[in-house]
Design a protein around this motif. Structure first.
Motif, PDB file in Angstrom:
ATOM      1  N   ARG A   6     -12.377  -4.068   0.018  1.00 40.63           N
ATOM      2  CA  ARG A   6     -11.717  -3.273  -1.006  1.00 40.63           C
ATOM      3  C   ARG A   6     -10.248  -3.096  -0.653  1.00 40.63           C
ATOM      4  NH1 ARG A   6     -15.312   1.235  -3.127  1.00 40.63           N
ATOM      5  NH2 ARG A   6     -15.050   2.084  -1.060  1.00 40.63           N
ATOM      6  N   ARG A  26      -3.911  -7.403  -4.811  1.00 42.94           N
ATOM      7  CA  ARG A  26      -3.556  -7.086  -6.192  1.00 42.94           C
ATOM      8  C   ARG A  26      -2.098  -6.648  -6.269  1.00 42.94           C
ATOM      9  NH1 ARG A  26      -7.427  -3.264  -7.015  1.00 42.94           N
ATOM     10  NH2 ARG A  26      -5.851  -1.637  -6.976  1.00 42.94           N
ATOM     11  N   ARG A  27      -1.731  -5.753  -5.357  1.00 43.72           N
ATOM     12  CA  ARG A  27      -0.363  -5.249  -5.383  1.00 43.72           C
ATOM     13  C   ARG A  27       0.615  -6.363  -5.030  1.00 43.72           C
ATOM     14  NH1 ARG A  27      -1.609   0.030  -3.339  1.00 43.72           N
ATOM     15  NH2 ARG A  27      -2.744   1.090  -4.991  1.00 43.72           N
ATOM     16  N   ARG A  40      -7.023  -4.566  -2.670  1.00 43.70           N
ATOM     17  CA  ARG A  40      -5.941  -3.700  -3.120  1.00 43.70           C
ATOM     18  C   ARG A  40      -4.606  -4.314  -2.704  1.00 43.70           C
ATOM     19  NH1 ARG A  40      -6.542   1.051  -0.113  1.00 43.70           N
ATOM     20  NH2 ARG A  40      -8.439   1.544  -1.231  1.00 43.70           N
ATOM     21  N   LEU A  93       0.842  -1.197   0.000  1.00 48.44           N
ATOM     22  CA  LEU A  93       0.000   0.000   0.000  1.00 48.44           C
ATOM     23  C   LEU A  93       0.878   1.249   0.000  1.00 48.44           C
ATOM     24  CD1 LEU A  93      -2.702  -1.021   2.631  1.00 48.44           C
ATOM     25  CD2 LEU A  93      -2.819  -1.184   0.145  1.00 48.44           C
ATOM     26  N   GLU A 118      -2.426   5.240   1.522  1.00 50.98           N
ATOM     27  CA  GLU A 118      -3.305   4.086   1.722  1.00 50.98           C
ATOM     28  C   GLU A 118      -3.027   3.409   3.057  1.00 50.98           C
ATOM     29  OE1 GLU A 118      -3.911   2.900  -2.965  1.00 50.98           O
ATOM     30  OE2 GLU A 118      -2.386   1.921  -1.763  1.00 50.98           O
TER      31      GLU A 118
END
Lengths: 242, 204, 956
Positions: free
Chosen positions: C13, C20-21, C17, A103, A107
């Motif tokens: 969500r 995905r990363r 994220r 992140l 984030e």
């Protein structure tokens, strides 16, 4: 400091194992941390510093005693409620690798808010504001491995205090940093406490502990001493030094 | 700590009179080492005697000004370039106290250490608070080199105190270890040996 | 603060994220898992697209069948045109409205001339003559039987039936067009001259076309009347339904069809096919209630097919989960710090689960997209190739959205399932231990081995019971399935056992083994995945090899390898000699042995087709005691022990009859020593016996006291009624002729020959014989061109003999075995590779330590090679054992069932003792046990960088 304490530890104790292998990581201990106060916990390794911190944040359960954060007793709350409390009231800062590598800085800060169900957009706005306040606005969209250690720790502090959170539990937050950068991180922590947050700082560096309002000395799981900040002007009287 | 060289350093940026030198010295060191005017003038006289400064007339208000000479500048260069001598440690009361406390009957050396440590760290807290203020001041646009000098002096104090605190931590750990091994061997000679060991530590 | 639902969603969500990363950060691991899921998805999706695209819609099919016409008129042959009929709506059957008066109703198809149709067709109708027949034409290589369709393909009404490729459709009766398949097969080209075998006319090939629905159809197209003779002079064989394509204004409705039916004409109408009339409006059903829709549904195996499909898909998903699971598990372990941080920031178990699950979701979705995209792309690119293979043009490039969505869903489901257990495990970890990141050895579950042991016990018990107590193959299958799952559950324990070997090994293998055993969490799933794949492959391979062995054992050759045999069904003597000559002229033969049959009642008698009412026949009698006593209920008189003994005796185990034996005399062939030579007989005494004029009996069945007995019947009817096993044969016979005979020994195969009589003996016995065929020895198998030339020669002679070239047993299971080996090898490599990659990632600190204490750079390479090989070896060894057991169990159960059948059929006088061999596919096993682990080890060693990378920050 007449306000109610943010964190209240009462007769808090933690024992590992039992019988002959019993280890008293923490003997019954009382501690209050008020808003605006930064408490440093010092002591040699194995004195129970980190145990105190993990108990205070509900990451570990005490053998006896109570931990009250913002009026909620962690020792009787459900696991889910403790997790929720960590999202809403308690922020952790560790020695290193504080940020989730997948992140961005913004984030990372928004994460506890997002986990708490705040809309992503609002969480991001808050995160950007927090970063801006720390002078880190330009690293908002960078990933942890693209920013310096000091920036990472400051981001972690920002995350620890995002939203309504008022309690920062910092475990050797400067351990992996050089002296100057460590200083800047502590200055940020100090500033956040001056702005009304409550903090516990576990460290073995006297120089960093000196940023605190109160230094608690732990040895073998017991508080052996405390210092309170005196009036600094006393030092400036002629002949006070040397 | 050398008042001689301090005054020379101040004079290097231009001629000054005695009281002016005292004020500037105190503002740079944050009044950590207070001077009286008598001390200043005695030192100036000695400097003049050694040819390092010379009288430089009077200012409008009639103060006698002093200026640095070529020899004075050379002396100052040498001073800056020479490390502060650590061959003969300053006599430290705390070290002596601990050395005496080892093995002394009826003295809880841990308590001595802890009391000192709490005091030292308390002092550090105060210094740090001042430092935080200094840091804030330094951010002002009109902050000058005096503010920076003050910050450096404060930090010197903090680091010195830290060194003391660390030494106390170390001494305590050492005492604990010696006591433990003595306990493990169960022989009575331990305190004696401990005293010698601790004393050596303290002297170092 | 929003409600709990939106909270859950936002939590997801953030989890997505992170996942995905992370997938992007760990490209190697992601790519491996992605490939594992995407590959089957690609296969299934490509198959689905191909099936859907090649399967035309009903309208498209109708267009291929009837072009632009509205239907086709046909004439049911239930009488001459005027007799009204009732027809099935599909037009494939019709009955006369009134029962035929009988007598000589013309059964042949006849069709009214176009002029007759005018009166009976609806107004405004057009029709186009369309008839089909089969004929034989000469090709570059010989003679080819092809279909002829006489239809003016150039007519607009025929549009859509064929696609013109080159040239043009015929315009005169001297021209034909041919399908590409015909041109390819015949060696003719557009512009060539085509000569049918009969009729003496020649045609010019003016164009090439293809039938979109059957690209391999060898068809000729000509104008009506050009090729097909309907006058009966020399009919082309198999004249098909003659008829007309018909086109009317609007559609040919059911009412119009019924009207047309009154003239005795059946109409296959597109409109009616697409929209069948209700049952009540179909008078045909009243006449033939059995044809009512639904009255007879072929018992479809749909349930079975569905079960198999679900099982296969389920197993595939299980397999992928077993393979991908460890990848996610290690992913989750390497994420521990990250997950711990998430916990410290207030993520509860749900959030942590969702982060790991999101990993599965992300990979699953990516795999779905990638698999589908590849499938669509590959199918589109390979379309011409696929069309050739399937012999049909795609009716359209069909992408069935629902099915593809389902397949994509499967990919996502697989990804989620694979991540499920790691997710649960990760969520169970305490935040504190995740944060402190203690590596430590996780104690493996104590419950799992116990469950495994119990499952194996129960499974094996069921399988054994199934194999020995019942003959239910399913029971064996279920039992072995349970046992195998048990073995999978037991894998961690077994991996632990392997660890004991460690002490005796040198450093690198010891390190590899210790590491594999200590990290059972990642080793065991990989080993289990290999185990499952190998077990499945070995089970199927063993079963296939056993069945193959059985077929090989049961295969009865008609002659020694390479020997060509030819025999006439009708026409003997001179014709047979000419046929033999033709063989010698066209094939490269090295020896000829004519064979004949006995003729009773004249030289034209005998042979396969008999000779007529004047003929009789002769057979060899089975002497008393040579027949199986168990037949004809004889077993009831015997004790069980005797019965058991007899079941194994030669009497009850007659030799196998080949598919194409020299049949003519049923049990007596007439021929000289050259026949023995052709059949590869080694027994010198047999040659001597034959030269002496004695019979040679190939089996013990007919011989007793060095004699055989011929029973001669004057009436063919009696001959046919005689049964060689009937003890009364001798009494019924008109004459019996005892003959001295030699029992041929030392012969593995008797090629379906029972008794060989020298011509001299036949004459001596007062009988006639006729040649009807011959054996030919060859140096090599005849080529296709030679056989085509030979059939052309046969054609010249106007005969149609049975030609057989003995090529020996052809196994069709080799490809299956190879495919299975490859599949298992691939899975093994994949699983071992993944586990090794993960082990490598895990072992980074160890390797650094090793390097620090001075280990060479090769250690890393060696280590990962050994780790990979080790996992492959453990899985393959366990899997081979696990696979052999169910296969053997299945065979045993089959044997029991066959034995039960045998006992039952013995009483009916036929059937031999079942032969259910169990063949171990040694090649497959060797490939799996030796080559695959070695290959895995080498591959892993090759792809491993020997340099140890520096510590990277931020590796969770």
């Amino acid at each position: 400091m007449t306000a109610t304490p943010v964190l209240q530890l009462r007769q808090l104790a933690r024992t590992h194992g039992s019988g002959p292998t019993e280890v008293h990581a923490l003997r019954p201990l009382d501690l209050d941390v008020f808003p605006g106060e930064l408490v440093a916990v010092m002591g040699p390794s194995g004195s129970g510093k980190s145990t105190l911190l993990t108990l205070a944040g509900g990451l570990d359960a005490p053998t006896s005693g109570t931990v009250t954060v913002e009026g909620t007793d962690l020792t009787t709350a459900s696991r889910r409620d403790v997790a929720a409390l960590r999202r809403r009231a308690i922020g952790y800062v560790f020695q290193d690798y504080n940020l989730i590598p997948a992140l961005t800085a913004a984030e990372n800060i928004a994460l506890p808010r997002e986990l708490d169900g705040i809309r992503a957009k609002k969480a991001r706005t808050e995160a950007l504001a927090a970063l801006d306040e720390m002078g880190l606005a330009d690293i908002a969209d960078r990933f942890p491995d693209e920013i310096s250690g000091g920036q990472q720790q400051r981001t972690a502090i920002a995350r620890a205090l995002v939203g309504d959170r008022r309690l920062v539990l910092a475990d050797e937050p400067t351990g992996a940093l050089d002296s100057e950068t460590g200083e800047s991180v502590l200055a940020v922590l100090r500033a956040r406490c001056d702005a009304g947050a409550a903090g516990i700082l576990v460290t073995h560096e006297p120089r960093f502990a000196a940023w605190a309002d109160r230094v608690v000395f732990l040895r073998d799981g017991e508080v052996v001493d405390q210092t309170l900040r005196s009036d600094a002007s006393a030092l400036l009287t002629p002949g006070a030094a040397q | 700590m050398s008042i001689r060289h301090g005054l020379l350093a101040l004079l290097e940026s231009g001629p000054r009179y005695g009281n002016q030198l005292r004020a500037e010295f105190e503002s740079r060191t944050g009044a950590t080492w207070p001077l009286n005017v008598g001390q200043v003038y005695t030192t100036l006289n000695r400097l003049e005697r050694d040819g390092l400064v010379k009288p430089d007339g009077e200012d409008d208000s009639g103060h006698a000004l002093y200026a640095i000479t070529g020899d004075g500048r050379a002396e100052l260069r040498v001073w800056y370039a020479t490390p502060v001598d650590r061959q003969r440690p300053a006599r430290d009361e705390l070290a002596i106290k601990l050395a005496m406390a080892v093995g002394a009957p009826g003295v809880d050396i841990s308590a001595v250490i802890q009391a000192q440590r709490a005091h030292t760290i308390g002092a550090m807290q105060d210094y740090t608070r001042l430092k935080a203020q200094a840091l804030t001041t330094l951010e002002h646009p009109e902050a000058g080199s005096d503010d920076l000098a003050w910050l450096l002096v404060l930090e010197q104090l903090i680091f010195q105190a830290e060194a003391e605190a660390r030494w106390l931590d170390h001494s305590e750990a050492r005492l604990v270890r010696v006591a433990r091994s003595a306990q493990a061997r169960g022989d009575g000679t331990a305190p004696d040996r401990g005293r010698r060991g601790a004393a050596r530590d303290a002297a170092r | 603060m929003s409600g709990p639902l939106s909270g859950r969603l936002t939590g997801w969500r953030a989890a997505l994220r992170i996942a995905r990363r992370d997938a992007r950060r760990h490209k190697g691991r992601s790519a491996l898992v992605l490939a594992m899921i995407a590959l089957p998805i690609f296969g299934v999706a490509a198959a689905d697209i191909t099936i859907r695209s090649s399967d035309p819609s009903e309208e498209q099919q109708l267009q291929r069948d009837y072009g632009a016409a509205d239907g086709r008129l046909s004439f049911p042959g239930v009488g001459r045109g005027e007799r009204p009929v009732y027809q099935h709506p599909d037009g494939w059957d019709a009955v006369p409205v009134k029962k035929d008066r009988g007598g000589d109703a013309k059964q042949r198809d006849e069709r009214p001339e176009p002029s007759d149709l005018k009166a009976v067709m609806p107004p405004g109708a057009h029709w186009l003559s369309d008839q089909r027949a089969a004929t034989r034409v000469r090709t570059e290589h010989g003679v080819l039987r092809v279909h002829v369709r006489e239809l003016k393909l150039a007519d607009p009404m025929a549009r859509g039936i064929a696609t013109l490729l080159r040239g043009r459709y015929p315009k005169t009766t001297g021209e034909v067009a041919a399908t590409q398949a015909f041109l390819d097969s015949s060696g003719l080209r557009v512009g060539s001259t085509l000569r049918p075998v009969e009729g003496g006319r020649a045609y010019r090939i003016t164009g090439a076309y293809e039938l979109p629905g059957s690209l391999n159809n060898k068809q000729l197209s000509a104008l009506p009347g050009a090729m097909i003779r309907t006058d009966g002079s020399k009919p082309n064989d198999g004249v098909d339904r003659l008829g007309y394509l018909v086109s009317v204004p609007g559609a040919y409705t059911w009412d119009m069809v019924k009207e047309t039916n009154t003239h005795g004409i059946v109409v296959t109408s597109k409109a009616v096919l697409l929209d069948p009339p209700p049952e009540s409006e179909v008078p045909f059903y009243r006449k033939s209630p059995g044809m009512r829709p639904g009255a007879y549904e072929p018992t479809s195996d749909q349930a079975l097919v569905l079960t198999i499909a679900v099982t296969v898909v389920g197993l595939a998903i299980l397999e992928i989960c077993l393979l991908a699971g460890p990848a996610f598990a290690v992913g989750a372990r390497r994420q521990r710090r990250q997950l711990g941080l998430l916990g410290a920031q207030g993520g509860d178990r749900r959030h942590i689960r969702s982060v790991v699950l999101s990993g599965g979701l992300v990979i699953g979705v990516a795999a779905a997209v990638l698999g589908l995209a590849l499938a669509i792309g590959a199918t589109a690119l390979a379309r011409p190739l696929i069309e050739e293979r399937l012999h049909t043009r795609f009716s359209s490039f069909d992408l069935p959205p629902l099915e593809l969505a389902g397949i994509a869903g499967l990919a996502v489901l697989t990804g989620l399932l694979a991540a499920l257990f790691p997710a649960i495990a990760a969520a169970r970890q305490s935040v504190l231990s995740s944060l402190t990141g203690r590596r430590g050895v996780r104690r493996s579950s104590r419950v799992l081995p116990i469950v495994g042991f119990i499952a194996i016990g129960v499974g094996v018990a069921i399988a054994i019971a199934g194999a020995t107590l019942t003959d239910r193959v399913e029971v064996v299958g279920i039992g072995s399935g349970i046992a195998e799952l048990g073995l999978v559950a037991l894998t961690p324990f077994l991996v632990g056992l392997f660890g004991r070997l460690g002490r005796i090994l040198p450093l690198s293998p010891r390190l590899a083994l210790r590491d594999a055993v200590r990290n059972r969490g990642r080793t065991a799933p990989a080993v289990a995945a290999v185990l499952a794949a190998v077990a499945g492959s070995v089970a199927v391979a063993t079963y296939t090899a056993s069945v193959d062995q059985q077929r090989r054992d049961e295969y009865a050759p008609s002659a020694p390898h390479g020997v060509v045999s030819v025999q006439m069904e009708r026409g003997t003597g001179r014709t047979a000699d000419r046929v033999g000559d033709a063989v010698e002229q066209n094939l490269k033969t090295t020896g000829r042995a004519d064979v004949g049959h006995l003729s009773v009642g004249g030289v034209t008698c005998g042979g396969l087709s008999g000779g007529g009412s004047k003929c009789g026949g002769a057979t060899v009698v089975v002497p008393e005691g040579n027949d199986c006593p168990l037949h004809y209920g004889g077993d009831e008189k015997l004790s069980a022990a005797e019965r058991q003994k007899m079941m194994k005796s030669w009497q009850c185990n007659p030799p196998q009859t080949p598919h194409i034996p020299m049949m003519a005399g049923m049990d007596v062939l007439v021929g000289g020593t050259d026949v023995l030579k052709a059949l590869g007989v080694q027994d010198r005494q047999a040659y001597a016996a034959l030269e002496r004029g004695h019979a040679v009996s190939f089996t013990q069945r007919y011989i007793k006291d060095d004699r055989i007995t011929l029973a001669v019947f004057k009436k063919e009817q009696d001959y046919y009624n005689a049964d060689d096993g009937d003890p009364d044969t001798t009494k019924k016979a008109d004459r019996t002729i005892p003959l001295p005979a030699h029992h041929l020994r030392g012969q593995d195969e008797i090629y379906g020959v029972n008794v060989l009589l020298p011509p001299a003996a036949v004459t001596k016995a007062g009988l006639d014989h006729q040649n009807f065929g011959a054996y030919f020895r060859t140096d090599r198998l005849p080529t296709d061109a030679e056989t085509q030339a030979l059939s052309s020669a046969f054609n010249e002679l106007n005969v149609n003999p049975i030609l057989h070239v003995e090529k020996g047993y052809k196994s069709d299971s080799n490809n299956v075995l190879l495919a299975l080996t490859l599949f298992a090898a691939l899975v093994t490599l994949g699983a071992a590779g993944i586990a090794t990659g993960l082990a490598q990632a895990d072992a980074e600190p160890d390797l650094r330590t090793l390097a620090a204490v001075g280990a060479g750079t090769r250690v890393r390479r060696t280590l990962s090679g050994l780790q990979c090989g080790l996992i492959a070896a453990m899985g393959v060894v366990l899997g081979s054992i696990a696979g052999l057991i169910p296969a053997i169990g299945l065979r045993k159960a089959e044997e029991r069932r066959k034995l039960a059948d045998y006992a039952e059929t013995l009483g009916n006088g036929w059937g031999g003792e079942p032969h259910i061999p169990i063949a171990i596919p040694w090649e497959t096993l060797a490939g799996l046990l030796l080559v695959v682990p070695l290959g895995a080890a080498l591959l892993a060693a090759l792809v491993t960088r020997s340099r140890i990378p520096l510590l990277r920050r931020g590796e969770g």
